[in-house]
Design an enzyme around this catalytic site. Sequence first.
Site, short mmCIF file in Angstrom:
data_model
loop_
_atom_site.label_atom_id
_atom_site.label_comp_id
_atom_site.label_asym_id
_atom_site.label_seq_id
_atom_site.Cartn_x
_atom_site.Cartn_y
_atom_site.Cartn_z
N PRO A 2 -0.74 83.41 18.12
CA PRO A 2 -1.95 82.68 17.05
C PRO A 2 -3.08 83.67 17.87
CG PRO A 2 -1.07 80.33 17.51
CD PRO A 2 -0.05 81.29 17.86
N GLU A 3 -3.74 84.68 18.09
CA GLU A 3 -4.78 85.46 19.51
C GLU A 3 -6.25 84.91 18.35
OE1 GLU A 3 -3.82 89.03 20.94
OE2 GLU A 3 -2.14 89.19 19.65
N HIS A 89 8.34 68.53 14.17
CA HIS A 89 7.24 69.29 14.33
C HIS A 89 5.42 69.34 13.96
CE1 HIS A 89 11.28 71.44 15.50
NE2 HIS A 89 11.33 71.83 14.42
N ARG A 107 7.02 75.12 18.91
CA ARG A 107 7.37 74.89 20.14
C ARG A 107 7.15 74.03 21.32
NH1 ARG A 107 8.40 81.77 22.05
NH2 ARG A 107 8.94 80.72 23.52
N ARG A 151 -12.49 95.69 39.00
CA ARG A 151 -11.36 95.66 39.36
C ARG A 151 -10.02 96.90 39.06
NH1 ARG A 151 -11.30 89.69 36.67
NH2 ARG A 151 -13.34 89.93 37.01
#
Length: 271
Positions: A2-3, A89, A107, A151
């Site tokens: 998920p972003e 889960h 996970r 950077r």
Amino acid sequence: MPELPEVEVTRLSFAQRIANARIVRVRLGKPLRWPIGITPEALQGQHVLGVRRRGKYLLLDLDQGLLLLHLGMSGSLNFAPTQPEPGPHDHLDLVTNQGVLRLHDPRRFGAVVWAPSEDSPQAHKLLGHLGVEPLGAGFEPAAFHAALRQRRAPIKQVLLAGEIVVGVGNIYASEALFMARIRPTLRAHRLSRPRADRLHAAIVEVLARAVRQGGSTLRDFVSAEGKTGYFQLQAAVYGRAGQPCRACGTPIRSIVQGQRSTFYCPTCQKH
Ligand SMILES: [Zn+2]
């Protein structure tokens, strides 16, 4: 994984319905990434005042302190009037008088952590290093350019690091760099102000579009699956190695940067 847009759409899927709910009971499953830091009993009777998002964390404000939720690699949240018996889960059920919030995470890289306040060490450990919100007023072109000037790493990796701006994950970094016509390997400090401005606008556009798409399909994927899922991004470059660029027809290239796949058009995106 998920972003930011998926996390924001998840927030939108239940924030209003859980607001002001009273916690009746808390069921914890297997251990997640970090201990929760409070007993389930201490959460009972508290109210969920609202749900905010910071980066990829969801912040549930309670009467006392807040719960920080992270979906990790494979987590999803579902808020429903009732839930079926928890499976192996399902690692958190926040049972309230308005419905049950369930975290499903095969996970177990996700996290549920209680902190006494947003300024506490517990919260600071998770949120303190995060850059500005890309969809908030704090994300501003001049400051973005000034930060990039510091950077020397490739621009794609600087975006993924999340220290300047949060939530620009692998897919969205590739897509935003294509939209801004910038080669992902270009060193961040070499971006001119006009190109940094283009990238800034592209990041906002790509993320806002993903939230809009997710929001518009939200009703479907919540009711169909009983849990929030991922929505299809109409990708320009991501996952399209060897296929023709939608703008110029050149085959899209794939390279590996920092162990992550990057996709770009060698014609449209300049060094
Ligand atoms: Zn192209």
